[in-house]
Design a protein around this motif. Structure first.
Motif, PDB file in Angstrom:
ATOM      1  N   CYS A 115      -2.857   1.663 -10.069  1.00 50.15           N
ATOM      2  CA  CYS A 115      -3.932   0.960  -9.256  1.00 50.15           C
ATOM      3  C   CYS A 115      -3.788   1.345  -7.765  1.00 50.15           C
ATOM      4  O   CYS A 115      -2.602   1.290  -7.243  1.00 50.15           O
ATOM      5  CB  CYS A 115      -3.477  -0.388  -9.324  1.00 50.15           C
ATOM      6  N   ILE A 116      -4.761   2.078  -7.004  1.00 48.84           N
ATOM      7  CA  ILE A 116      -4.799   2.804  -5.923  1.00 48.84           C
ATOM      8  C   ILE A 116      -5.190   1.614  -4.975  1.00 48.84           C
ATOM      9  O   ILE A 116      -4.982   2.110  -3.560  1.00 48.84           O
ATOM     10  CB  ILE A 116      -5.368   3.924  -5.919  1.00 48.84           C
ATOM     11  N   GLY A 117      -5.616   0.457  -5.171  1.00 47.71           N
ATOM     12  CA  GLY A 117      -6.046  -0.681  -4.197  1.00 47.71           C
ATOM     13  C   GLY A 117      -7.388  -1.053  -4.586  1.00 47.71           C
ATOM     14  O   GLY A 117      -7.383  -1.341  -5.917  1.00 47.71           O
ATOM     15  N   ALA A 118      -8.197  -1.458  -3.568  1.00 47.82           N
ATOM     16  CA  ALA A 118      -8.125  -1.382  -2.308  1.00 47.82           C
ATOM     17  C   ALA A 118      -7.140  -2.429  -1.661  1.00 47.82           C
ATOM     18  O   ALA A 118      -7.002  -3.513  -2.242  1.00 47.82           O
ATOM     19  CB  ALA A 118      -9.200  -1.283  -1.587  1.00 47.82           C
ATOM     20  N   ALA A 119      -6.794  -2.178  -0.393  1.00 51.61           N
ATOM     21  CA  ALA A 119      -5.873  -3.318   0.253  1.00 51.61           C
ATOM     22  C   ALA A 119      -6.771  -4.632   0.188  1.00 51.61           C
ATOM     23  O   ALA A 119      -7.903  -4.593   0.608  1.00 51.61           O
ATOM     24  CB  ALA A 119      -5.388  -2.771   1.586  1.00 51.61           C
ATOM     25  N   ARG A 120      -5.982  -5.661  -0.076  1.00 50.91           N
ATOM     26  CA  ARG A 120      -6.625  -6.983   0.007  1.00 50.91           C
ATOM     27  C   ARG A 120      -7.581  -7.092  -1.212  1.00 50.91           C
ATOM     28  O   ARG A 120      -8.403  -7.960  -0.860  1.00 50.91           O
ATOM     29  CB  ARG A 120      -7.111  -7.404   1.522  1.00 50.91           C
ATOM     30  N   CYS A 121      -7.427  -6.513  -2.100  1.00 50.94           N
ATOM     31  CA  CYS A 121      -8.316  -6.732  -3.201  1.00 50.94           C
ATOM     32  C   CYS A 121      -7.322  -6.973  -4.683  1.00 50.94           C
ATOM     33  O   CYS A 121      -7.693  -6.348  -5.515  1.00 50.94           O
ATOM     34  CB  CYS A 121      -9.050  -5.324  -3.388  1.00 50.94           C
TER      35      CYS A 121
END
Length: 299
Positions: free
Chosen positions: A10-16
């Motif tokens: 799982c590469i992201g996204a940040a805040r997701c």
């Protein structure tokens, strides 16, 4: 220990919802997770080698090996290139939310952790937004360009995308789809505690204690024995303690400004066009159905 490679990242996204994803997978006996959640191997720590990376898989003999690291999204060029070198068959997936909302939430999240006040204003956020010369808050919402790096290094077939709004609207169905995607969870019940949101943008009541715990956590990331102790502590009383450290959960409609207003003020009108172009890449290159309410700040 033999050199182990991940099956899914799982590469992201940040805040997701990456913290929620990590927590969900941690409850399944079929899944071996990289522990702790973010060791930044494929971008910052690649020179430590695959033996170091492999040592972070918890219960490495389990059927499915998964890593969750939201930093790999914004640092896509380095991370995807290093994945190609060491695990070219890996499948990566990302959860995407309204990119304008994501950028503001990222700012608010970090503001709560660094500021001496819980008062949020566009001016207060501006100082944080301009602090980073790489425009990391805006860059993290440039979905199309970042995902193209993974398509170039791996392939489009190895990149799966999920909509954050589906998680908000139907968390149980979202969890089932995610577990089905990695091939886990067919015989396990998804309980209500697995569906609780994690790591939301909330004010910090006791900043000194919070920062002390952050330093302990950073140390534990580099020390296996300390990491085991922190894990035990978290399972026993950590959740309740963290809840006391944090204030009430903030919601976007409680901000003293609109997402639209804040985005234009903080990043400029050119950034609006940039993000709209990025969403066109999503639709064209990844066949991702971009929701209408994402496509313009005026929609």
């Amino acid at each position: 220990m033999s050199k182990l490679t991940p099956d899914y990242i799982c590469i992201g996204a940040a805040r997701c919802a990456t913290t929620w994803v990590w927590s969900l997978f941690s409850k399944y006996s079929e899944v071996s997770l990289i522990w702790p959640k973010e060791i930044h191997f494929f971008n910052d720590n690649f020179d430590r080698g695959m033996k170091w990376y492999s040592s972070h898989f918890k219960d490495p003999n389990r059927f499915i090996r998964v890593e969750v690291d939201g930093v790999y999204f914004a640092d896509a060029a380095a991370a995807s290139s290093n994945m190609k070198k060491t695990c070219p068959n890996v499948n990566v997936f990302a959860i995407l939310r309204n990119p304008f909302e994501r950028a503001i939430d990222h700012l608010v999240f970090n503001y709560y952790r660094d500021a001496q006040t819980t008062d949020i204003s566009i001016e207060n956020l501006r100082s944080l937004a301009t602090k980073h010369k790489d425009d990391k808050y805006l860059k993290g919402s440039c979905y199309g360009s970042l995902l193209l790096e993974y398509k170039k290094s791996l392939s489009a077939e190895q990149v799966a995308l999920f909509n954050f709004e589906d998680l908000q609207n139907s968390p149980r169905e979202f969890a089932e789809n995610l577990l089905r995607y990695v091939g886990a969870g067919s015989e396990y019940e998804i309980t209500d505690d697995m569906l609780t949101p994690s790591n939301s943008a909330r004010p910090i009541r006791y900043k000194f204690l919070y920062k002390l715990l952050r330093q302990v956590k950073l140390f534990s990331d580099k020390n296996a024995y300390c990491a085991a102790l922190i894990s035990f502590f978290t399972k026993k009383i950590g959740a309740s303690l963290i809840d006391k450290l944090l204030g009430p959960q903030d919601k976007k409609d409680e901000y003293p400004f609109s997402i639209n207003e804040a985005f234009v003020e903080l990043f400029g009108s050119d950034a609006v066009q940039l993000i709209e172009n990025e969403m066109e890449i999503l639709e064209r290159e990844f066949d991702f159905p971009v929701p209408e309410n994402w496509k313009s700040l005026t929609s």
